[in-house]
Design an enzyme around this catalytic site. Structure first.
Site, PDB file in Angstrom:
ATOM      1  N   ASP A 154       0.851  -1.265  -0.003  1.00 24.92           N
ATOM      2  CA  ASP A 154      -0.087   0.017   0.009  1.00 24.92           C
ATOM      3  C   ASP A 154       0.876   1.118  -0.045  1.00 24.92           C
ATOM      4  O   ASP A 154       2.051   1.266   0.618  1.00 24.92           O
ATOM      5  CB  ASP A 154      -0.883   0.104   1.242  1.00 24.92           C
ATOM      6  CG  ASP A 154      -2.168  -1.000   1.255  1.00 24.92           C
ATOM      7  OD1 ASP A 154      -2.346  -1.370  -0.037  1.00 24.92           O
ATOM      8  OD2 ASP A 154      -2.781  -1.117   2.253  1.00 24.92           O
ATOM      9  N   ARG A 210      -1.561  -0.586  -8.373  1.00 26.93           N
ATOM     10  CA  ARG A 210      -2.791  -0.227  -8.032  1.00 26.93           C
ATOM     11  C   ARG A 210      -2.894   1.330  -8.063  1.00 26.93           C
ATOM     12  O   ARG A 210      -1.974   2.012  -7.599  1.00 26.93           O
ATOM     13  CB  ARG A 210      -3.258  -0.596  -6.526  1.00 26.93           C
ATOM     14  CG  ARG A 210      -4.696  -0.033  -6.334  1.00 26.93           C
ATOM     15  CD  ARG A 210      -4.753   0.027  -4.846  1.00 26.93           C
ATOM     16  NE  ARG A 210      -4.605  -1.368  -4.254  1.00 26.93           N
ATOM     17  CZ  ARG A 210      -4.508  -1.929  -3.006  1.00 26.93           C
ATOM     18  NH1 ARG A 210      -4.090  -0.984  -2.031  1.00 26.93           N
ATOM     19  NH2 ARG A 210      -4.314  -3.013  -2.733  1.00 26.93           N
ATOM     20  N   GLY A 214      -5.931   8.580  -3.799  1.00 29.18           N
ATOM     21  CA  GLY A 214      -4.906   9.017  -2.548  1.00 29.18           C
ATOM     22  C   GLY A 214      -5.555   9.445  -1.387  1.00 29.18           C
ATOM     23  O   GLY A 214      -6.823  10.327  -1.666  1.00 29.18           O
TER      24      GLY A 214
HETATM   25  P1  FAD Z   1     -14.542   9.111  -4.477  1.00 32.95           P
HETATM   26  O1  FAD Z   1     -14.974  10.383  -5.270  1.00 32.95           O
HETATM   27  O2  FAD Z   1     -13.878   9.543  -3.032  1.00 32.95           O
HETATM   28  O3  FAD Z   1     -15.810   8.272  -3.910  1.00 32.95           O
HETATM   29  C1  FAD Z   1     -16.795   7.951  -5.036  1.00 32.95           C
HETATM   30  C2  FAD Z   1     -17.821   7.232  -4.408  1.00 32.95           C
HETATM   31  O4  FAD Z   1     -17.531   5.888  -3.785  1.00 32.95           O
HETATM   32  C3  FAD Z   1     -18.388   8.175  -3.334  1.00 32.95           C
HETATM   33  O5  FAD Z   1     -19.308   9.283  -3.485  1.00 32.95           O
HETATM   34  C4  FAD Z   1     -18.725   7.447  -2.109  1.00 32.95           C
HETATM   35  O6  FAD Z   1     -20.118   7.043  -2.444  1.00 32.95           O
HETATM   36  C5  FAD Z   1     -18.285   5.843  -2.257  1.00 32.95           C
HETATM   37  N1  FAD Z   1     -17.048   5.756  -1.702  1.00 32.95           N
HETATM   38  C6  FAD Z   1     -15.707   6.067  -1.670  1.00 32.95           C
HETATM   39  N2  FAD Z   1     -14.754   5.576  -0.793  1.00 32.95           N
HETATM   40  C7  FAD Z   1     -16.017   5.083   0.382  1.00 32.95           C
HETATM   41  C8  FAD Z   1     -15.794   4.401   1.555  1.00 32.95           C
HETATM   42  N3  FAD Z   1     -14.478   4.189   1.940  1.00 32.95           N
HETATM   43  N4  FAD Z   1     -16.654   4.050   2.194  1.00 32.95           N
HETATM   44  C9  FAD Z   1     -17.789   4.276   1.632  1.00 32.95           C
HETATM   45  N5  FAD Z   1     -18.283   4.784   0.425  1.00 32.95           N
HETATM   46  C10 FAD Z   1     -17.134   5.294  -0.245  1.00 32.95           C
HETATM   47  N6  FAD Z   1      -5.260   5.222  -0.813  1.00 32.95           N
HETATM   48  C11 FAD Z   1      -4.133   5.540  -0.363  1.00 32.95           C
HETATM   49  O7  FAD Z   1      -3.771   6.594  -0.267  1.00 32.95           O
HETATM   50  N7  FAD Z   1      -3.168   4.250  -0.336  1.00 32.95           N
HETATM   51  C12 FAD Z   1      -3.753   3.113  -0.751  1.00 32.95           C
HETATM   52  O8  FAD Z   1      -2.747   2.337  -0.775  1.00 32.95           O
HETATM   53  C13 FAD Z   1      -5.065   2.931  -0.911  1.00 32.95           C
HETATM   54  N8  FAD Z   1      -5.360   1.879  -1.228  1.00 32.95           N
HETATM   55  C14 FAD Z   1      -6.614   1.585  -1.803  1.00 32.95           C
HETATM   56  C15 FAD Z   1      -6.952   0.142  -2.138  1.00 32.95           C
HETATM   57  C16 FAD Z   1      -8.539  -0.093  -2.692  1.00 32.95           C
HETATM   58  C17 FAD Z   1      -8.882  -1.248  -3.200  1.00 32.95           C
HETATM   59  C18 FAD Z   1      -9.218   1.315  -2.833  1.00 32.95           C
HETATM   60  C19 FAD Z   1     -10.603   1.044  -3.663  1.00 32.95           C
HETATM   61  C20 FAD Z   1      -8.797   2.557  -2.464  1.00 32.95           C
HETATM   62  C21 FAD Z   1      -7.558   2.579  -1.939  1.00 32.95           C
HETATM   63  N9  FAD Z   1      -6.987   3.941  -1.448  1.00 32.95           N
HETATM   64  C22 FAD Z   1      -5.836   4.012  -0.970  1.00 32.95           C
HETATM   65  C23 FAD Z   1      -8.205   4.931  -1.442  1.00 32.95           C
HETATM   66  C24 FAD Z   1      -8.135   5.746  -2.483  1.00 32.95           C
HETATM   67  O9  FAD Z   1      -7.148   6.554  -2.532  1.00 32.95           O
HETATM   68  C25 FAD Z   1      -9.414   6.533  -2.205  1.00 32.95           C
HETATM   69  O10 FAD Z   1      -9.429   7.754  -1.159  1.00 32.95           O
HETATM   70  C26 FAD Z   1     -10.736   6.081  -2.133  1.00 32.95           C
HETATM   71  O11 FAD Z   1     -10.956   4.862  -3.154  1.00 32.95           O
HETATM   72  C27 FAD Z   1     -11.956   6.977  -2.535  1.00 32.95           C
HETATM   73  O12 FAD Z   1     -11.646   7.537  -3.848  1.00 32.95           O
HETATM   74  P2  FAD Z   1     -12.753   6.875  -5.102  1.00 32.95           P
HETATM   75  O13 FAD Z   1     -11.789   6.766  -6.265  1.00 32.95           O
HETATM   76  O14 FAD Z   1     -13.662   5.806  -4.532  1.00 32.95           O
HETATM   77  O15 FAD Z   1     -13.607   8.480  -5.270  1.00 32.95           O
END
Ligand code: FAD
Length: 334
Positions: A154, A210, A214
């Protein structure tokens, strides 16, 4: 009912009564509300926080995590299991965490889980002793590799970026097929970082990253803050990886990005075994289903562990936007 429960339910009533106007909340209003909820959560009774967190955590025990991973497998979803942990302060904790990961791999492999593993290097002491952390993570990767499996490193906050890229470079030399990294589209440096990894990319053992937006709060000087800008860089990064034959894990719940990724897959005529989508446990299951139904590979991040409380509340404090998720849970259960 405790004082906190009452306060929380009053807040819920206020929110529900305003549900008809929820779309009209201006951005500042939502941000303030999120911040307020994020600030309150660490002071709430653990049981209450669990009510809202349990949808996003696969359990406290390894047995629960394995059982939940198998349930996802039954729906055709692959997993990546992650052990939740607090920041550590001693190398003894780092060693214990390594041992725990080795047990997780052993148990998941014995149970026949269709999935791999994700880890955070600070959990292994990255900020205490880089070399000790490397040796622990190396052991975990070696264990996964002994089963022909894979570990994803990660990406944490910016003081860790260089060290985590170094870890990946070093481990990929020894385990070319068994290790991957995460990159964050919001970091201005990310495109250069991906380009820099070309030297360790080969068609046989592609660089496996991945790509996510962020999650940490970072200084404006080093990150894009505007969501459209982040999305545009996210898709540019995927585009670049496809051009170079690298393997992207497209980690998002954002429909705009999912649709953008579909277009890139189409544009480059990428076969379905050369990328995957990833989502967090419990998040946007309908979008997840629709991606699966189109025949794309889907992997769900399965976090579990006794330290879920600290993890959930800290993440919420780091990024109060996430408290919006709690609001949704309130409405759903209301
Ligand atoms: P957003 O615009 O934030 O979300 C889109 C929609 O998805 C939102 O409107 C909401 O409905 C839903 N949503 C998003 N997140 C959540 C949640 N947690 N709970 C409920 N609903 C939600 N970040 C890092 O900095 N380092 C990492 O190593 C890392 N690993 C990840 C691994 C995976 C498999 C995923 C999916 C995410 C990871 N992240 C990591 C988090 C990532 O950086 C984002 O902060 C997070 O995924 C939200 O961004 P989004 O692209 O889903 O868009």
């Amino acid at each position: 009912m405790s004082k906190y429960c009452i306060q929380f339910y009053l807040l819920k009533i206020e929110l529900v009564s305003d549900v008809a106007n929820i779309k009209e909340f201006n951005l500042n209003g939502i941000a303030m509300l999120n911040k307020m909820i994020a600030g309150l959560l660490p002071h709430m009774p653990k049981k209450l926080v669990w009510m809202f967190s349990k949808e996003y955590i696969a359990g406290e025990t390894l047995e629960e995590a394995v059982a939940n991973a198998k349930k996802l497998n039954a729906e055709g979803i692959k997993t990546t299991i992650d052990v939740l942990g607090e920041f550590i302060t001693t190398l003894e904790e780092a060693k214990a965490n390594k041992e725990e990961y080795l047990q997780v791999i052993e148990a998941a492999e014995k149970a026949g889980v269709d999935g791999n593993y994700s880890l955070k290097p600070t959990f292994f002491g990255l900020l205490l002793d880089k070399e000790v952390a490397y040796q622990h993570i190396r052991e975990v990767v070696a264990k996964a590799a002994s089963y022909g499996n894979f570990v994803r490193i990660d990406m944490e906050d910016s003081p860790c970026t260089d060290m985590e890229i170094d870890l990946y470079r070093r481990l990929k030399k020894e385990f070319p097929a068994n290790v991957g990294l995460v990159v964050q589209a919001y970091l201005k440096r990310t495109r250069r970082d991906i380009e820099g990894l070309k030297v360790i990319h080969t068609p046989e053992y592609p660089v496996n990253l991945r790509v996510c937006k962020g999650i940490y709060v970072e200084p404006e000087a080093i990150v894009y803050k505007n969501n459209q800008e982040i999305n545009s860089h996210f898709l540019d990064d995927i585009d670049y990886m496809f051009q170079e034959g690298m393997y992207p894990a497209i980690a998002t719940h954002d429909l705009q990005l999912v649709e953008g990724a579909y277009k890139l897959i189409e544009k480059h005529k990428i076969s379905k075994d050369k990328y995957e989508f990833q989502m967090l446990y419990g998040v946007t299951p309908a979008l997840r289903r629709s991606i699966l139904d189109k025949g794309h590979r889907m992997r769900v991040y399965v976090p579990f562990g006794k330290q879920w409380f600290g993890y959930s509340t800290r993440r919420l404090k780091e990024n109060p936007k996430m408290a919006g998720v709690i609001i949704k849970a309130l409405f759903k259960k209301g």
